[in-house]
Design a protein around this motif. Structure first.
Motif, PDB file in Angstrom:
ATOM      1  N   ASP A  42      -4.436   4.820   1.098  1.00 34.93           N
ATOM      2  CA  ASP A  42      -5.767   5.336   0.785  1.00 34.93           C
ATOM      3  C   ASP A  42      -6.828   4.243   0.697  1.00 34.93           C
ATOM      4  N   HIS A 275     -14.156   9.085   0.115  1.00 37.40           N
ATOM      5  CA  HIS A 275     -12.986   9.946   0.265  1.00 37.40           C
ATOM      6  C   HIS A 275     -13.230  11.274  -0.447  1.00 37.40           C
ATOM      7  N   HIS A 277     -11.432  15.010  -1.236  1.00 38.02           N
ATOM      8  CA  HIS A 277     -10.148  15.701  -1.219  1.00 38.02           C
ATOM      9  C   HIS A 277     -10.345  17.059  -1.895  1.00 38.02           C
ATOM     10  N   ASP A 304     -13.542   9.711   4.887  1.00 38.39           N
ATOM     11  CA  ASP A 304     -12.181  10.211   4.949  1.00 38.39           C
ATOM     12  C   ASP A 304     -12.160  11.497   4.144  1.00 38.39           C
ATOM     13  N   SER A 305     -11.865  12.578   4.798  1.00 37.87           N
ATOM     14  CA  SER A 305     -11.939  13.857   4.101  1.00 37.87           C
ATOM     15  C   SER A 305     -10.675  14.661   4.342  1.00 37.87           C
ATOM     16  N   ARG A 306     -10.078  15.067   3.257  1.00 39.10           N
ATOM     17  CA  ARG A 306      -8.831  15.816   3.387  1.00 39.10           C
ATOM     18  C   ARG A 306      -8.984  17.166   2.688  1.00 39.10           C
ATOM     19  N   LYS A 336     -12.452  10.189   9.376  1.00 40.16           N
ATOM     20  CA  LYS A 336     -11.085  10.737   9.366  1.00 40.16           C
ATOM     21  C   LYS A 336     -11.063  12.101   8.721  1.00 40.16           C
ATOM     22  N   GLN A 338      -9.303  15.533   7.887  1.00 42.29           N
ATOM     23  CA  GLN A 338      -7.919  16.015   7.936  1.00 42.29           C
ATOM     24  C   GLN A 338      -7.811  17.384   7.289  1.00 42.29           C
ATOM     25  N   GLU A 340      -4.907  20.150   6.111  1.00 42.01           N
ATOM     26  CA  GLU A 340      -3.471  20.309   5.899  1.00 42.01           C
ATOM     27  C   GLU A 340      -3.277  21.738   5.428  1.00 42.01           C
TER      28      GLU A 340
END
Lengths: 417, 261
Positions: A42, A275, A277, A304-306, A336, A338, A340
């Motif tokens: 991370d 980031h 999340h 960065d993203s989830r 990035k 993402q 899931e």
């Protein structure tokens, strides 16, 4: 790692015996890992080990300082401590003053100390925080907008701010975090904001990071959302030399909704790592992300993203969008997104673009008599300014607008450096 | 006002204009017609200063007393605009995040400064713009929308004419302003253009069809084919084209084929 410097900082904290014990536990958790390094997946892009080269220490004194005028309740902090609380404040308080209240005992650390896999920066904050905001809105209230404004003025200070926001069922609030510091002063700002939203509660949360160009700014925002609550965040991230912003939202109740919007500007040599999340942990939950970035000079931006849709979170609806402008050959942007997905009946999409200003648009404006530099500045302002439009709150976007305008790079100069 | 001599223009290796000669005097309306690919839009873009076109020969003189005999082609697009040239785009650009009113005000103030006039303050500016909105039957809300974003085809074209009305150019070049307009929108746009006719102002209408010329009557009509003006006449020529098409005017030689993509 140099445990002594952190132990010494611990001596500058206060609290009941129970609190001191839990601070020590948090510090030990921190020691098992230490500051994140690029070996952590991370933290691939952002190393923080350089911080220990500084003469890090707990801040000595909190000076009061003159802030700008804000359209709301103002809680002024200097070097990590509350320096002035708005007399009109009903729901906003200093956290240190209320550390023993049942509410704080119940909620503080609930999100931060239970992060899966731990989080070194949350641990060090839990151990060393001196003050922060407590915003508690009891049932039946709608809070006035609260501006938490922080000024850092001590070189090499560690400023671990800790904020706790609890909105009970059906309440509504607006929280603005505004961080600044003495120009070009090096310091480390490390804040943790825990937000608990009861059923149907609604929070608008603005973050304006204007920390000094030599500062390190790390921040962690943790949100737990009950049924039908709504969290709308707008982050305007334009400060610091090295910045890392983490936002983690848990959509725990059916019908919960979050909207995470942001704009970052990585100019000069700024390194800014973001980031997001979002955990869809319940059915019928919605998340929206609209993030914009501008990198120029030798700036670097990471987005960065989830989004995780857990099993059983049917009818989850998640959209991520990231649009970026790369304005100099030496600047860099890494995106990035993402998704899931562990449920089958969901609606999820993401899109990301990195590009330059559109020369056809530039020509269009020039053909109306507008100079090339002005045309590019207008387009840049238009690109960035759309983020404010997402607020749908004129008072807040009017307040943010000059901050945005001041942060926009001067293109004609930037492009050649 | 405008003197184009032997203008040759290429895009990359491909010649598009192969020797254009054209004189436009103040107060005149010229129509430039021609089949697709004949170079009409290229001529309009080159006059406005769009990059990406190579002028391989020829010259363009414009208002020589103002521009001190300088070749128009040496000027940046914004300098041309400030000198009174206006191009209404065939495909107006959408500019998200920039309000119409911002564009109009920046543009008008740049043009006014060039003309030696002072910048307009917000109130005077609004008064000026409101009178022009009325001319084009546009609502004030247009001012606060992002430039052309989400506008219908007709709204975009009206917005072009609004910009023109605000900037009050000396030479207006309308590139296919009629394309994509229904008859009511066409009349509104034509009305806006006619209202701006002035002895000191010239208009060049670039159009494929004669239709627009029913509403804006030209003094001269030129047919562009294969990168050259192959025929010039009065308004009657446009009517003849409506009857007979362009085929009879297109040169027999292979030159046209070379000009086409």
């Amino acid at each position: 790692m140099n445990p002594t410097l952190y132990r010494r900082a611990l001596e500058h904290t206060i609290g009941s015996p129970q609190q001191m014990a839990s601070r020590k536990v948090a510090l030990e958790r921190f020691f098992t890992h230490g500051l994140p390094t690029p070996r952590d997946e991370d933290w691939k892009y952002t190393a923080l080990d350089f911080l220990e080269q500084m003469d890090l220490h707990a801040p000595h004194a909190a000076e009061d300082w003159a802030s700008e005028d804000y359209p709301g309740i103002v809680m002024r902090f200097g070097n990590g401590r509350l320096t002035d609380a708005d007399l009109r404040s009903i729901h906003a308080h200093g956290l240190a003053d209320h550390a023993d209240s049942p509410l704080v005992v119940r909620y503080l650390g609930r999100l931060a100390d239970t992060l899966p896999g731990g989080a070194a920066l949350a641990d060090i904050n839990s151990a060393l925080w001196q003050d922060g905001l407590l915003l508690h809105v009891p049932v039946g209230w709608k809070a006035s907008p609260v501006f938490v404004t922080h000024y850092a003025s001590e070189s090499d200070a560690m400023l671990h701010l800790r904020h706790l926001v609890v909105l009970e069922a059906g309440t509504e609030a607006v929280l603005v975090e505004h961080d600044q510091g003495t120009p070009d002063l090096p310091y480390w700002h490390n804040s943790v904001t825990e937000i608990v939203l009861g059923e149907g509660a609604r929070l608008t949360h603005i973050k304006l990071d204007e920390d000094s160009a030599a500062a390190t700014h790390t921040s962690l925002t943790l949100v737990g959302q009950s049924r039908d609550s709504r969290y709308h965040a707008l982050s305007l991230l334009v400060g610091g030399r090295v910045a890392r912003h983490d936002t983690r939202v848990n959509l725990n109740g059916s019908g919960a909704e979050c909207q995470l919007d942001g704009l970052f500007i990585a100019d000069a040599r700024r390194h800014i790592d973001q980031h997001l999340h979002v955990e869809h942990a319940a059915p019928h939950t919605t998340s929206r992300q609209t993030w914009r970035g501008i990198a120029t000079g030798r700036g670097r931006g990471i987005f960065d993203s989830r989004v995780v849709v857990q099993p059983g979170a049917q009818k989850a609806d998640a959209q991520q969008s990231s649009r970026n402008l790369l304005l100099s050959p030496h600047a860099e942007i890494d995106v990035k997104p993402q998704l899931e997905i562990h449920a089958d009946d969901v609606r999820c999409s993401h899109g990301a673009t990195v590009g330059q200003l559109d020369e056809a648009q530039v020509f269009y404006l020039r053909s109306r008599g507008i100079a090339a530099d002005t045309a590019r500045a207008l387009l840049l302002h238009g690109f960035a300014g759309e983020a404010l439009g997402l607020l749908k709150n004129a008072a807040l976007s009017d307040w943010l607008e000059p901050h945005l305008a001041a942060a926009l790079p001067l293109l004609n100069k930037e492009l050649t450096t | 006002m405008l003197e184009i001599r032997n203008l040759h223009v290429s895009i990359g290796d491909r010649p598009i204009l192969a020797g254009i000669d054209l004189d436009v005097k103040a107060g005149e309306v010229h129509a430039i017609m021609g089949p697709n690919g004949s170079g009409k839009s290229t001529l309009a873009q080159v006059l406005a200063g769009r990059e990406g076109y190579a002028v391989t020969a020829g010259s363009v003189r414009y208002l020589d007393r103002d521009l001190v005999g300088q070749d128009l082609l040496a000027l940046a697009p914004e300098q041309r605009a400030r000198a009174g040239i206006f191009l209404a785009f065939q495909y107006p650009l959408e500019i998200p995040g920039v309000a119409n009113v911002q564009l109009l005000r920046s543009a008008l103030n740049s043009v006014r400064l060039q003309r030696g006039e002072s910048e307009l303050d917000a109130m005077d500016f609004l008064d000026t713009v409101k009178s022009k909105l009325a001319l084009l039957d546009m609502d004030e809300s247009f001012l606060y929308r992002a430039v052309n974003e989400g506008f219908s085809g007709g709204e975009k074209k009206r917005n072009e004419i609004l910009q023109m009305a605000v900037l009050e150019p000396r030479l207006a070049i309308l590139d296919e302003t009629d394309s994509g307009l229904d008859i009511d929108a066409l009349k509104t746009v034509a009305h806006g253009v006619n209202a701006l006719k002035h002895p000191e102002r010239a208009v060049i209408l670039v159009t494929h069809y004669q239709r627009l010329l029913n509403y804006i009557v030209p003094d001269h009509v030129h047919v562009l084919a294969g990168g050259r003006i192959v025929r010039s006449g009065d308004a009657g020529l446009a009517l003849e084209l409506e009857d007979r098409g362009y085929g009879w005017l297109i040169p027999e030689s292979g030159s046209l084929e070379e000009m086409r993509p």
